[in-house]
Design an enzyme around this catalytic site. Sequence first.
Site, PDB file in Angstrom:
ATOM      1  N   ASP A 158       0.703  -1.094   0.040  1.00  0.00           N
ATOM      2  CA  ASP A 158      -0.005  -0.079   0.092  1.00  0.00           C
ATOM      3  C   ASP A 158       0.897   1.402  -0.097  1.00  0.00           C
ATOM      4  O   ASP A 158       0.434   2.286  -0.737  1.00  0.00           O
ATOM      5  CB  ASP A 158      -0.826  -0.020   1.332  1.00  0.00           C
ATOM      6  CG  ASP A 158      -1.623  -1.292   1.239  1.00  0.00           C
ATOM      7  OD1 ASP A 158      -2.442  -1.598   0.441  1.00  0.00           O
ATOM      8  OD2 ASP A 158      -1.547  -2.033   2.384  1.00  0.00           O
ATOM      9  N   HIS A 186      -4.950  -3.780   6.355  1.00  0.00           N
ATOM     10  CA  HIS A 186      -4.616  -3.638   4.877  1.00  0.00           C
ATOM     11  C   HIS A 186      -5.885  -4.205   4.180  1.00  0.00           C
ATOM     12  O   HIS A 186      -6.306  -5.575   4.143  1.00  0.00           O
ATOM     13  CB  HIS A 186      -3.765  -4.938   4.548  1.00  0.00           C
ATOM     14  CG  HIS A 186      -3.402  -5.481   3.252  1.00  0.00           C
ATOM     15  ND1 HIS A 186      -2.819  -4.355   2.105  1.00  0.00           N
ATOM     16  CD2 HIS A 186      -3.619  -6.294   2.303  1.00  0.00           C
ATOM     17  CE1 HIS A 186      -2.962  -5.030   0.770  1.00  0.00           C
ATOM     18  NE2 HIS A 186      -3.661  -6.255   1.075  1.00  0.00           N
TER      19      HIS A 186
HETATM   20  P1  NAD Z   1      -2.176 -18.252  -4.498  1.00  0.00           P
HETATM   21  O1  NAD Z   1      -3.432 -18.819  -4.453  1.00  0.00           O
HETATM   22  O2  NAD Z   1      -1.579 -18.251  -5.948  1.00  0.00           O
HETATM   23  O3  NAD Z   1      -1.337 -19.083  -3.435  1.00  0.00           O
HETATM   24  C1  NAD Z   1      -1.391 -19.464  -2.221  1.00  0.00           C
HETATM   25  C2  NAD Z   1      -0.542 -20.740  -1.824  1.00  0.00           C
HETATM   26  O4  NAD Z   1      -0.956 -21.087  -0.379  1.00  0.00           O
HETATM   27  C3  NAD Z   1      -1.408 -22.090  -2.719  1.00  0.00           C
HETATM   28  O5  NAD Z   1      -0.227 -22.350  -3.442  1.00  0.00           O
HETATM   29  C4  NAD Z   1      -2.195 -22.567  -1.503  1.00  0.00           C
HETATM   30  O6  NAD Z   1      -2.125 -24.314  -1.591  1.00  0.00           O
HETATM   31  C5  NAD Z   1      -1.151 -22.352  -0.462  1.00  0.00           C
HETATM   32  N1  NAD Z   1      -1.796 -22.789   1.194  1.00  0.00           N
HETATM   33  C6  NAD Z   1      -3.172 -22.630   1.265  1.00  0.00           C
HETATM   34  N2  NAD Z   1      -2.950 -22.918   2.693  1.00  0.00           N
HETATM   35  C7  NAD Z   1      -1.700 -23.200   3.190  1.00  0.00           C
HETATM   36  C8  NAD Z   1      -1.136 -23.769   4.152  1.00  0.00           C
HETATM   37  N3  NAD Z   1      -2.217 -23.927   5.468  1.00  0.00           N
HETATM   38  N4  NAD Z   1       0.077 -23.874   4.383  1.00  0.00           N
HETATM   39  C9  NAD Z   1       0.948 -23.545   3.490  1.00  0.00           C
HETATM   40  N5  NAD Z   1       0.304 -23.176   2.113  1.00  0.00           N
HETATM   41  C10 NAD Z   1      -0.885 -23.028   2.139  1.00  0.00           C
HETATM   42  O7  NAD Z   1      -2.337 -16.774  -3.745  1.00  0.00           O
HETATM   43  P2  NAD Z   1      -1.184 -15.455  -3.896  1.00  0.00           P
HETATM   44  O8  NAD Z   1      -1.643 -14.711  -4.939  1.00  0.00           O
HETATM   45  O9  NAD Z   1       0.154 -16.249  -3.791  1.00  0.00           O
HETATM   46  O10 NAD Z   1      -1.502 -14.661  -2.608  1.00  0.00           O
HETATM   47  C11 NAD Z   1      -1.109 -15.343  -1.340  1.00  0.00           C
HETATM   48  C12 NAD Z   1      -1.932 -14.462  -0.372  1.00  0.00           C
HETATM   49  O11 NAD Z   1      -1.395 -13.144  -0.151  1.00  0.00           O
HETATM   50  C13 NAD Z   1      -3.388 -14.372  -0.441  1.00  0.00           C
HETATM   51  O12 NAD Z   1      -4.266 -14.343   0.648  1.00  0.00           O
HETATM   52  C14 NAD Z   1      -3.774 -12.777  -0.960  1.00  0.00           C
HETATM   53  O13 NAD Z   1      -4.867 -12.460  -0.660  1.00  0.00           O
HETATM   54  C15 NAD Z   1      -2.623 -12.199  -0.109  1.00  0.00           C
HETATM   55  N6  NAD Z   1      -2.251 -10.842  -0.711  1.00  0.00           N
HETATM   56  C16 NAD Z   1      -1.714 -10.029   0.444  1.00  0.00           C
HETATM   57  C17 NAD Z   1      -1.034  -8.763  -0.034  1.00  0.00           C
HETATM   58  C18 NAD Z   1      -0.725  -7.773   0.841  1.00  0.00           C
HETATM   59  O14 NAD Z   1      -0.299  -6.853   0.550  1.00  0.00           O
HETATM   60  N7  NAD Z   1      -1.054  -8.082   2.283  1.00  0.00           N
HETATM   61  C19 NAD Z   1      -1.014  -8.519  -1.343  1.00  0.00           C
HETATM   62  C20 NAD Z   1      -1.305  -9.564  -2.425  1.00  0.00           C
HETATM   63  C21 NAD Z   1      -1.916 -10.536  -1.770  1.00  0.00           C
HETATM   64  C1  LMR Z   2      -3.946  -6.596  -2.652  1.00  0.00           C
HETATM   65  O1  LMR Z   2      -3.865  -5.571  -1.949  1.00  0.00           O
HETATM   66  O2  LMR Z   2      -3.429  -6.413  -3.689  1.00  0.00           O
HETATM   67  C2  LMR Z   2      -4.395  -7.936  -2.235  1.00  0.00           C
HETATM   68  O3  LMR Z   2      -4.479  -8.073  -0.721  1.00  0.00           O
HETATM   69  C3  LMR Z   2      -5.679  -7.947  -2.537  1.00  0.00           C
HETATM   70  C4  LMR Z   2      -6.428  -9.458  -2.287  1.00  0.00           C
HETATM   71  O4  LMR Z   2      -7.476  -9.352  -1.911  1.00  0.00           O
HETATM   72  O5  LMR Z   2      -5.532 -10.398  -2.336  1.00  0.00           O
END
Ligand code: NAD
Ligand code: LMR
Length: 334
Positions: A158, A186
């Site tokens: 962010d 977030h």
């Molecule tokens: P993705 O679905 O591509 O990958 C997530 C992975 O986590 C998958 O491979 C899944 O099998 C694995 N997983 C699920 N449960 C698990 C567990 N108990 N132990 C280990 N691995 C596990 O998702 P992504 O695009 O890589 O995003 C991951 C997370 O990050 C999501 O929750 C998304 O919303 C979040 N995110 C946060 C931010 C932020 O700024 N905080 C930004 C973008 C995404």
């Molecule tokens: C982001 O800020 O891009 C993500 O947290 C959005 C999401 O819900 O995975």
Amino acid sequence: MVVIKVLVTGAAGQIAYSLLYSIANGDVFGKDQPISLVLLDIKPMMSVLEGVFMELQDCSLPLLHEIIPTDNVEVAFKDIDAALLVGAMPRRDGMERKDLLKANVKIFENQGAALNMYAKKTVKVLVVGNPANTNCLIAMKSAPTIPPQNFSCLTRLDQNRATSQIAVRLGLSCSAVKNVTIWGNHSSTQYPDTTHANVCNNDGNVTVYKAVKDDEWLKGGFVQMVQQRGAAVIKARKLSSAMSAAKAICDHVRDWWHGTSEGHWVSMGVISDGNNYGVPEGLIYSFPVTIKDQKWTVVKGLSIDTFSRERMDESAKELVEERDMALEFLSKSA
Ligand code: NAD
Ligand code: LMR
């Protein structure tokens, strides 16, 4: 140099795919720091993880001492120095916020317990999986033998989004903009605050408000665009942000490891002690922090006007609601 052990969860997912190379290449922990990289995902993802493992090997990276792909929590958390908790249960069609929180409370309770049991007591934990602040809170509460200050959640994406929008607006490089603050959750209640931010332009070092000369945008369109940026990326890509999330994770962890530079602060979701900016004690709330010797300190004494106050309180209120719901699930699982 002593090898450090770094765990990435969700290692077969899309953020991890953009993240692992940078970690293994020394962009985060240092160009002279050998790394043992632990990759945790769930059983059904083991064949994908095998492919990630092979690719990491094929990168032929001198700092990569060892790669450990696993679905075993004990193996994953054993003696780790840093835990990047990216994996989480994604929101599926028709799923309520409550259902998502419930599934994730279970995951982060288990991972918190694993941190407590197997990790080094000095471990630094970054939670990325959403809802990041509340997942972080649950992991922290489930790991009572690790200092709460060792837990954080990601709001650097962010901050980077906000910084970049100011730079684009002014036709400057991102490096000319400093000290944008992200307050709160977030989520779409976060408050990107430029009140104390500066830019370096032809007039020297001036406030963002002075440089932009559009208070209405800074308090309106700009705030909304940063709050909604994650949703906008999902709408466009049909997937959540991954490249930018991975870059932000690298920025967050690098600064935690090596410190912030003089005169700069960064935003991190960290435990509130109740003494800063009227934020209730015990929440994981995004604050401006400086970092030295791997310890963060909330920046003190920033003036908060009524506009900011309202937004900061709104985000705190949402976090209190999330916390209460999560703790209810936690107590039921006890
Ligand atoms: P993705 O679905 O591509 O990958 C997530 C992975 O986590 C998958 O491979 C899944 O099998 C694995 N997983 C699920 N449960 C698990 C567990 N108990 N132990 C280990 N691995 C596990 O998702 P992504 O695009 O890589 O995003 C991951 C997370 O990050 C999501 O929750 C998304 O919303 C979040 N995110 C946060 C931010 C932020 O700024 N905080 C930004 C973008 C995404
Ligand atoms: C982001 O800020 O891009 C993500 O947290 C959005 C999401 O819900 O995975």
